[in-house]
Enzyme design. Sequence first.
Site, short mmCIF file in Angstrom:
data_model
loop_
_atom_site.label_atom_id
_atom_site.label_comp_id
_atom_site.label_asym_id
_atom_site.label_seq_id
_atom_site.Cartn_x
_atom_site.Cartn_y
_atom_site.Cartn_z
N HIS A 74 7.47 12.29 -4.10
CA HIS A 74 6.66 10.81 -4.10
C HIS A 74 6.50 9.83 -2.71
O HIS A 74 5.65 9.80 -2.28
CB HIS A 74 6.77 9.98 -5.23
CG HIS A 74 8.33 9.76 -5.32
ND1 HIS A 74 9.32 10.92 -5.74
CD2 HIS A 74 9.26 8.83 -5.16
CE1 HIS A 74 10.69 10.48 -5.74
NE2 HIS A 74 10.49 9.12 -5.38
N ASP B 75 8.08 0.46 -2.84
CA ASP B 75 8.75 0.26 -4.02
C ASP B 75 8.62 1.73 -4.68
O ASP B 75 7.50 2.11 -5.02
CB ASP B 75 8.02 -0.81 -4.99
CG ASP B 75 8.88 -1.48 -6.20
OD1 ASP B 75 10.19 -1.32 -6.18
OD2 ASP B 75 8.50 -1.72 -7.24
N THR B 76 9.51 2.04 -5.43
CA THR B 76 9.45 3.32 -6.37
C THR B 76 10.25 3.23 -7.40
O THR B 76 10.89 2.46 -7.71
CB THR B 76 10.56 4.37 -5.33
OG1 THR B 76 9.76 4.67 -4.01
CG2 THR B 76 10.51 5.65 -5.85
#
Length: 191
Positions: free
Chosen positions: A176, A68-69
């Site tokens: 990320h 999940d970002t």
Amino acid sequence: MKLVFATNNSHKLEEVRQILGDRFEVLSLSDINCHDDIPETGDTFQDNALQKARYVKEHYGYDCFADDTGLEVKALGGAPGVHSARYAGDHDSEANMTKLLRELEKKPDRSAQFRTVVALILNGQEVLFEGIVKGKIATERHYGDGGFGYDPIFVPDGYSETFSQMSSQGKNLISHRGRAVRKLAEYLKQL
């Protein structure tokens, strides 16, 4: 090693396959015939990543990982956060960017960060990996040949280009998701 990545997002899948390389065969949800709308009802990235990975394990039996970002903007109290993909509607990147840029118009602090949490379920164990990249929100979109989501408006610290303007290899080195997936890869190599 064969693992399911709980996604049907072709951009994410390609990024992860590039980062993990040939040591791992990464299957998508469609590769395992999963066309379910997997719930993401958690309050945190960790909750949502675990929820997706557990769903695949419970319903399809595969060891897998899910991510999940989201984008967290300081001047907006961390928003859009876990609601990043649906900030202005259902997975509408252009609308999301328009809303975000509008909300930041009169705010001097444009600092932000992308955060990814990857949840791995393997051999009955659950392990989490996190990746963060800090940066700022540009005042307008800057498109390149790559990127997706908020990439045209996110400039990572130390760079003058948005993620969208970078090559996929350049982005993956500092992103990320790249950071979280490299931690996942290091963990898997030790098994």
